[in-house]
Enzyme design. Structure first.
Site, PDB file in Angstrom:
ATOM      1  N   SER A 175       0.870  -1.571  -0.033  1.00 23.82           N
ATOM      2  CA  SER A 175       0.202  -0.043   0.394  1.00 23.82           C
ATOM      3  C   SER A 175       1.299   1.182  -0.327  1.00 23.82           C
ATOM      4  O   SER A 175       1.360   1.247   0.886  1.00 23.82           O
ATOM      5  CB  SER A 175      -0.788   0.124   1.129  1.00 23.82           C
ATOM      6  OG  SER A 175      -1.888   1.576   1.588  1.00 23.82           O
TER       7      SER A 175
ATOM      8  N   ASP B  89      -5.773   0.256  -9.575  1.00 22.72           N
ATOM      9  CA  ASP B  89      -7.325   1.055 -10.281  1.00 22.72           C
ATOM     10  C   ASP B  89      -8.017   1.211 -11.838  1.00 22.72           C
ATOM     11  O   ASP B  89      -9.251   2.158 -11.437  1.00 22.72           O
ATOM     12  CB  ASP B  89      -6.934   3.025  -9.039  1.00 22.72           C
ATOM     13  CG  ASP B  89      -6.365   3.064  -7.961  1.00 22.72           C
ATOM     14  OD1 ASP B  89      -6.811   2.482  -7.045  1.00 22.72           O
ATOM     15  OD2 ASP B  89      -5.971   4.215  -7.767  1.00 22.72           O
TER      16      ASP B  89
ATOM     17  N   LYS C 188     -10.997  -0.445  -1.189  1.00 25.97           N
ATOM     18  CA  LYS C 188     -10.993   0.563  -1.894  1.00 25.97           C
ATOM     19  C   LYS C 188     -12.772   1.109  -1.546  1.00 25.97           C
ATOM     20  O   LYS C 188     -13.163   1.191  -0.569  1.00 25.97           O
ATOM     21  CB  LYS C 188     -11.219   0.327  -3.318  1.00 25.97           C
ATOM     22  CG  LYS C 188      -9.833  -0.005  -4.009  1.00 25.97           C
ATOM     23  CD  LYS C 188      -8.859   1.033  -3.201  1.00 25.97           C
ATOM     24  CE  LYS C 188      -6.777  -0.118  -4.139  1.00 25.97           C
ATOM     25  NZ  LYS C 188      -5.705   0.851  -3.785  1.00 25.97           N
TER      26      LYS C 188
HETATM   27  C1  S3P Z   1      -3.034   5.745  -3.814  1.00 27.05           C
HETATM   28  C2  S3P Z   1      -2.618   4.736  -3.386  1.00 27.05           C
HETATM   29  C3  S3P Z   1      -3.482   3.254  -3.392  1.00 27.05           C
HETATM   30  C4  S3P Z   1      -4.815   4.010  -4.852  1.00 27.05           C
HETATM   31  C5  S3P Z   1      -5.249   5.111  -4.110  1.00 27.05           C
HETATM   32  C6  S3P Z   1      -4.077   5.889  -4.465  1.00 27.05           C
HETATM   33  C7  S3P Z   1      -2.338   6.639  -3.220  1.00 27.05           C
HETATM   34  O1  S3P Z   1      -3.940   2.847  -2.725  1.00 27.05           O
HETATM   35  O2  S3P Z   1      -5.167   2.551  -5.073  1.00 27.05           O
HETATM   36  O3  S3P Z   1      -6.689   5.674  -5.209  1.00 27.05           O
HETATM   37  O4  S3P Z   1      -2.105   8.031  -3.574  1.00 27.05           O
HETATM   38  O5  S3P Z   1      -1.619   6.470  -2.695  1.00 27.05           O
HETATM   39  P1  S3P Z   1      -3.365   2.249  -1.224  1.00 27.05           P
HETATM   40  O6  S3P Z   1      -1.999   2.740  -0.781  1.00 27.05           O
HETATM   41  O7  S3P Z   1      -4.361   1.853  -0.134  1.00 27.05           O
HETATM   42  O8  S3P Z   1      -3.238   0.527  -2.084  1.00 27.05           O
END
Ligand code: S3P
Length: 428
Positions: free
Chosen positions: A164, A313, A340
């Site tokens: 993440s 995404d 999500k």
């Molecule tokens: C993001 C990380 C992702 C992604 C989100 C934006 C970011 O989430 O799905 O739309 O800006 O760091 P996760 O870190 O929960 O995977």
């Protein structure tokens, strides 16, 4: 309810709003910097407006010089002011989780909350490492509101239990604000590195290893200017629509092509798509290019766990591309889709099934039986999720009978002008 009619082709030249991930980070890092940060190409949307409102609640002056131009008066690493009221992060998991890392390193008590969708998303994943660094944190059984009592943090070594970027970023930001010790985050798979690149540009002492990143407590951040590339995730619906609609020829300018974001291009390439990247350059460390997309017929493919973070995404759109590809496609190792803005395994499956696509939900992804002809169409619900609303719109264009997108206004969470831009390049 918005009805999206079947289209002939997508033809023309477009640009999309500035990258959402980078826009959030520019405001948050700017707020914690010394001096002014000017943000050019800010991706204005409901999500990023929540970030402007949040830093204002923390005492930061933000001048909105134009829709996509901000000037942020940084208050230094430890200069934020704890507000009396909770901070509303709206629909944005990125804001809530990154901000948790920043307030953990400040004196005072901060309550972070959000809308109904955000209040169902896990925050223990940030609470755990930040507590180890010395912050006191309460959650509602692992969910928001997140109450942070910040203070003097110490660096830690942390192995992310899930891939993440949000959690990695929260820990790195807390690491810059820490009073002592190096902070190292190891990740199971490479996730987007916008925070590392921006902190580096702001003068933080960052060291990057093959699967980890370390940061030293900072003397201060200085980020005079950020030029935000176009959002690859906002370009993605256009990329998939132009690929699927015969006769399309669409050029999308100034798109961020950070390799940790462009997994969809690699997946589409092996399915037979015709996408050319040209005019490559760098804006503040971030790779930028123009993309030309021409229609192509696709063959099925499998997306495995290692690849998932690079297109997490875009997996809803992959499902639609797979529906038009010859053969059976699948996604595995994408359990994160379930936490999500909605449970996207369920919302994608429900939406596409309603339109006649043969898609099967699985615990950690989905399987799609593709047929190289247009799906029938019909009605689906965005379920309040911006990416599902855009999926419905693209499905409408490539369908036989059109698609009624219920709750289409959800696009405004990340891309307020989406439908107008789509209309401007659609040939019926
Ligand atoms: C993001 C990380 C992702 C992604 C989100 C934006 C970011 O989430 O799905 O739309 O800006 O760091 P996760 O870190 O929960 O995977």
């Amino acid at each position: 309810m918005t009805k999206v009619a079947p289209a002939g082709a997508l033809v023309g030249h477009i640009a999309v709003p500035g990258d959402k991930s980078i826009s959030h980070r520019a405001v948050l890092v700017g707020a914690s910097g010394d001096g002014e940060t000017r943000v050019r190409g800010f991706g204005r949307s409901a999500a990023t407006e929540s970030t402007i409102a949040a830093v204002r609640a923390l005492g930061v002056d933000v001048a909105e010089e134009d829709v996509d131009m901000l000037s942020i008066a940084g208050r230094g690493l430890h200069g934020l002011r704890a507000p009396d009221a909770p901070i509303d992060c709206g629909n944005s998991g990125t804001l809530l989780r990154l901000l948790a890392g920043i307030v953990a390193g400040q004196e005072g008590r901060y309550e972070l909350t959000g809308d109904e969708s955000l209040r169902r998303r896990p925050v223990d994943r940030v609470a755990q490492p930040l507590e180890r660094m010395g912050a006191r944190i309460e959650t509602a059984g692992g969910l928001p509101p997140l109450v942070v009592e910040g203070g003097a943090l110490a660096g830690i070594e942390y192995r992310l239990p899930v891939a993440s970027a949000q959690v990695k970023s929260a820990v790195l930001l807390a690491g810059v604000l820490a009073r002592s010790g190096t902070t190292t985050v190891a990740e199971p798979l490479p996730t987007r590195d916008h925070t590392e690149l921006m902190l580096e540009a702001a003068g933080a002492r960052i060291r990057r290893g093959p699967a980890s990143v370390s940061v030293e407590p900072g003397a201060g951040l200085r980020l005079p200017e950020v030029r935000v590339p176009g959002d690859f995730s906002a370009a993605a619906p256009f990329v998939v629509a132009a690929t699927l609609l015969p006769g399309s020829d669409l050029t999308i300018h100034d798109i961020g092509v950070n390799p940790r974001r462009t997994g969809l291009l690699d997946v589409l390439a092996r399915m037979g798509a015709r996408i050319t990247e040209f005019n490559r350059r760098r804006w503040a460390g971030e790779p930028v290019a123009d993309l030309q997309v021409q229609s192509a017929s696709l063959v099925a493919t499998a997306v495995g766990p290692d690849e998932v973070p690079r297109l997490v995404d875009e997996l809803p759109l992959f499902a639609l591309a797979a529906a038009a590809a010859h053969g059976e496609s699948e996604v595995r190792g994408a359990r994160e889709l379930r936490v999500k803005e909605t449970d996207r395994v369920e919302t994608v499956t429900n939406a596409l099934r309603a339109l006649g696509v043969r898609i099967q939900a699985r615990d950690d992804g989905f399987g799609v039986r593709g047929v190289p002809s247009r799906p029938k169409g019909g009605g689906m619900s965005a379920a309040g999720d911006h990416r599902i609303a855009m999926l419905g719109a693209v499905a409408g264009l490539v369908s036989r009978e059109g698609v009624e997108v219920g709750g289409a206004e959800a696009v405004a969470i990340s891309f307020p002008g989406f439908f107008e831009l789509l209309d401007s390049v659609t040939h019926r």
